[in-house]
Design an enzyme around this catalytic site. Structure first.
Site, PDB file in Angstrom:
ATOM      1  N   ASP A  50       1.087  -1.394   0.007  1.00  0.00           N
ATOM      2  CA  ASP A  50       0.039   0.014  -0.098  1.00  0.00           C
ATOM      3  C   ASP A  50       0.986   1.404   0.064  1.00  0.00           C
ATOM      4  OD1 ASP A  50      -2.063   1.802   0.246  1.00  0.00           O
ATOM      5  OD2 ASP A  50      -2.854   0.961   2.150  1.00  0.00           O
ATOM      6  N   ASP A  51       0.896   2.061  -1.086  1.00  0.00           N
ATOM      7  CA  ASP A  51       1.688   3.218  -1.108  1.00  0.00           C
ATOM      8  C   ASP A  51       3.056   2.893  -1.256  1.00  0.00           C
ATOM      9  OD1 ASP A  51      -0.982   4.242  -0.845  1.00  0.00           O
ATOM     10  OD2 ASP A  51      -0.611   5.717   0.704  1.00  0.00           O
ATOM     11  N   CYS A  90      -6.182   4.082  -3.525  1.00  0.00           N
ATOM     12  CA  CYS A  90      -6.567   2.503  -3.190  1.00  0.00           C
ATOM     13  C   CYS A  90      -7.694   1.959  -4.062  1.00  0.00           C
ATOM     14  CB  CYS A  90      -6.595   2.431  -1.620  1.00  0.00           C
ATOM     15  SG  CYS A  90      -5.203   3.032  -0.619  1.00  0.00           S
ATOM     16  N   ARG A  94      -7.414  -0.959  -6.555  1.00  0.00           N
ATOM     17  CA  ARG A  94      -7.913  -2.646  -6.261  1.00  0.00           C
ATOM     18  C   ARG A  94      -8.536  -3.001  -6.913  1.00  0.00           C
ATOM     19  NH1 ARG A  94      -5.163  -2.838  -0.740  1.00  0.00           N
ATOM     20  NH2 ARG A  94      -3.765  -1.511  -0.855  1.00  0.00           N
ATOM     21  N   LYS A 149      -5.554  -5.687   3.312  1.00  0.00           N
ATOM     22  CA  LYS A 149      -6.346  -4.526   3.248  1.00  0.00           C
ATOM     23  C   LYS A 149      -7.205  -4.983   1.735  1.00  0.00           C
ATOM     24  CE  LYS A 149      -6.260   0.194   1.874  1.00  0.00           C
ATOM     25  NZ  LYS A 149      -5.327   1.348   1.971  1.00  0.00           N
ATOM     26  N   HIS A 151     -10.510  -3.070   0.857  1.00  0.00           N
ATOM     27  CA  HIS A 151     -10.970  -1.748   0.350  1.00  0.00           C
ATOM     28  C   HIS A 151     -11.757  -1.655  -0.916  1.00  0.00           C
ATOM     29  CE1 HIS A 151      -9.400   2.649   1.155  1.00  0.00           C
ATOM     30  NE2 HIS A 151     -10.544   2.503   1.269  1.00  0.00           N
ATOM     31  N   SER A 174      -8.335   1.475   4.972  1.00  0.00           N
ATOM     32  CA  SER A 174      -7.229   1.804   5.280  1.00  0.00           C
ATOM     33  C   SER A 174      -6.684   2.081   6.591  1.00  0.00           C
ATOM     34  CB  SER A 174      -6.823   3.228   4.441  1.00  0.00           C
ATOM     35  OG  SER A 174      -6.935   3.409   3.240  1.00  0.00           O
ATOM     36  N   HIS A 236       1.317   2.303   4.179  1.00  0.00           N
ATOM     37  CA  HIS A 236       0.355   3.233   4.325  1.00  0.00           C
ATOM     38  C   HIS A 236       0.560   4.026   5.647  1.00  0.00           C
ATOM     39  CE1 HIS A 236      -3.558   5.515   4.437  1.00  0.00           C
ATOM     40  NE2 HIS A 236      -3.373   5.168   2.948  1.00  0.00           N
ATOM     41  N   ASP A 288      -0.019  -0.568  -4.590  1.00  0.00           N
ATOM     42  CA  ASP A 288      -1.490  -0.273  -5.429  1.00  0.00           C
ATOM     43  C   ASP A 288      -1.394   1.219  -5.740  1.00  0.00           C
ATOM     44  OD1 ASP A 288      -1.174   1.042  -2.828  1.00  0.00           O
ATOM     45  OD2 ASP A 288      -3.399   0.904  -2.595  1.00  0.00           O
ATOM     46  N   ASN A 289      -0.477   1.998  -5.521  1.00  0.00           N
ATOM     47  CA  ASN A 289      -0.265   3.226  -6.147  1.00  0.00           C
ATOM     48  C   ASN A 289       1.174   3.764  -5.606  1.00  0.00           C
ATOM     49  OD1 ASN A 289      -2.563   3.781  -3.629  1.00  0.00           O
ATOM     50  ND2 ASN A 289      -0.857   4.963  -3.394  1.00  0.00           N
ATOM     51  N   LYS A 306       1.684   9.740  -5.152  1.00  0.00           N
ATOM     52  CA  LYS A 306       0.374   9.406  -4.912  1.00  0.00           C
ATOM     53  C   LYS A 306      -0.679  10.510  -5.001  1.00  0.00           C
ATOM     54  CE  LYS A 306      -2.695   7.490  -1.324  1.00  0.00           C
ATOM     55  NZ  LYS A 306      -2.869   6.905   0.099  1.00  0.00           N
TER      56      LYS A 306
HETATM   57 CA   LIG Z   1      -2.680   2.946  -1.585  1.00  0.00          CA
END
Ligand SMILES: [Ca+2]
Length: 483
Positions: A50-51, A90, A94, A149, A151, A174, A236, A288-289, A306
């Site tokens: 995540d991130d 996110c 996803r 996660k 989401h 998150s 994240h 994811d980003n 991001k």
């Molecule tokens: Ca993310």
């Protein structure tokens, strides 16, 4: 576990062409034939950070973070340098990974209030009519689990257990969406299947516990095909590395969390080797980003972060690993997208992606297996920010569209953003606007953008091929109960 036994498993499970026929899948004379042609049924593992930023791993140029396990994974597998997600935040990203479609097509580009991601107790979620990777593989006889996660909606019809996963363990959105002064969010829930088992979740133990759950699942299913989706809660914000990693890196809590993920990814790969499953398991590691500009992550050498449609928001570090099938130590510079994993997995597992709806992803096995002269199957890749088309890439060229105003995921829009053309092969950092020198390229990319507007829409303009998100009328919070 050898291929022969896996074939036997599929045979024993009665997975013939007839039994595998599913609504929405090709049926016109199609016979299930694994892409590899040997009848094997590979395991699939997606490790989704995540991130995590493009420049956060040693094998992608980080000088700050020690990532020996991921560096070794890259040495033994293949790096993708133009691997994209479909959104710089996110939820939409996803949604694409799970369905093989642009988020705009699924109505998953924003929440029920027009915000860029889903928040707790939203009425909206991924439509149960969409077909996920997990559903495709489950019908093929795979054991499936999601750890981490999610989401894509926190209401019962949207949870992983209803979307093709046999088992779920994780924080469903998150880690910054727990109790806060300005919201009515419930304490951050840790969920097993559909039941909250801990709230608020003890965050510094999550990466370790996720890995323990993952290894348990691999062990349990060592004799049958499995799909493990492992979307980590880290890196994240709020950053919560485990105690063993806290204060150990050269980059604060962010670096600690990256190094912890590296360590536990190593444990998963070692488990596969120990169980003799490595030659049968396709593992993908990505994010994811892009990294945020606030917490210590790096997207170098890319521009942006991001929340933006510059490369730093949507181009991810990506490693694919499958000893014996994916050549070791290679790098692929062709455009590939998370959306491509659904059709590619389907074909590798001897089935097909859904045929009764548009799937934007394409089979990228020719790229992954380093077939000579293999090219990206994407004539164009589209960069959307919420509901606004902001940029398009084709081959080495990326065009940022002239926008008045240019939307942002948060904060005020930018009043005016000019048209800009970048040659990503020679200018990965999007610095030199070449629009004036290449009018025909600009014209071509503007025409591609117009195709996207017709198909997927752009702001108030409705696309021709859109589907609806899922919806519940009376959403309830995920709460810890005494039973
Ligand atoms: Ca993310």
């Amino acid at each position: 576990m050898k291929n022969l036994n896996r074939r036997d498993f599929l045979k024993a499970a009665g997975l013939t062409a007839a039994s595998l026929a599913m609504p929405g899948c090709h049926s016109d004379g199609w016979q299930p034939q694994a892409l590899l042609g040997d009848g094997s049924a590979p395991n699939f593992i997606i490790i989704f950070c995540d991130d995590l930023g493009y420049g956060d791993l040693g094998c992608f140029g980080s000088k700050l973070h020690r990532t020996p396990n991921l560096d070794r994974m890259a040495d033994e597998g293949m790096k993708f340098t133009s691997f994209y997600v479909t959104s710089s935040v996110c939820t939409p990203s996803r949604a694409s990974l799970m369905t093989g479609c642009y988020p705009k097509r699924l109505d998953m580009h924003q929440d029920s209030h027009g915000k860029c991601v889903l928040f707790p107790v939203d009425k909206k979620g991924l439509n149960p009519n969409e077909i996920t990777i997990a559903e495709i593989l489950k019908r093929r006889g795979y054991a499936t689990c999601c750890i981490g996660k999610w989401h894509l909606g926190d209401q019962p019809p949207f949870l992983p257990t209803r979307r093709g996963f046999d088992y779920y363990f994780g924080v469903p959105y998150s880690n910054d969406m727990g109790v806060r002064k300005e919201t009515s969010n419930p304490p951050l829930p840790l969920v097993r299947n559909e039941k909250v088992i801990e709230a608020p979740a003890v965050q510094h133990t999550l990466t370790k516990r996720y890995t323990e759950e993952a290894i348990k699942f691999i062990n349990k299913n060592r004799d049958r095909p499995f799909f493990l989706y492992l979307p980590h809660t880290m890196v994240h914000d709020p950053l919560n590395p485990g105690k063993e990693f806290r204060g150990k890196s050269a980059n604060g809590l962010y670096g600690d969390a990256v190094e912890e993920i590296d360590f536990y990814t190593g444990q998963i790969l070692n488990t596969l080797k120990d169980l003799d499953l490595d030659k049968n398991t396709f593992v993908i590691f990505t994010s994811d980003n892009g990294a945020s500009d606030r917490y210590g992550g790096s997207n170098a050498p890319l521009r942006g972060h991001k929340g933006t449609t510059f490369e730093g928001g949507m181009r991810e570090p990506c490693i694919m690993w499958w000893p014996g099938q994916i050549p070791a130590g290679k790098t692929c510079h062709q455009i590939a997208v998370t959306m491509d994993l659904l059709p590619t997995f389907a074909l590798l597992a001897g089935t097909q992606p859904p045929a009764d709806r548009i799937i934007d992803g394409r089979n990228i096995w020719p790229l992954i297996s380093a077939k000579p002269k293999a090219k990206s199957p994407h004539r164009a890749f589209y960069y959307y920010q919420i509901d606004q088309l902001q940029a398009v890439r084709s081959g080495k060229w990326k065009l940022h569209l002239p926008l008045t105003p240019k939307k942002r995921h948060w904060g005020k829009p930018i009043p005016h953003a000019p048209l800009a053309l970048y040659d990503l092969e020679n200018d990965i950092a999007e610095k030199n606007n070449l629009a004036q020198h290449h009018p025909n390229v600009v014209k071509h990319l503007l025409a591609l953008a117009e195709e996207a507007r017709r198909d997927l829409g752009d702001l108030d303009r409705k696309g021709a091929n859109l589907r609806q998100a899922g919806w519940v009328e009376n959403p309830k919070p995920l709460l810890l109960t005494s039973k």
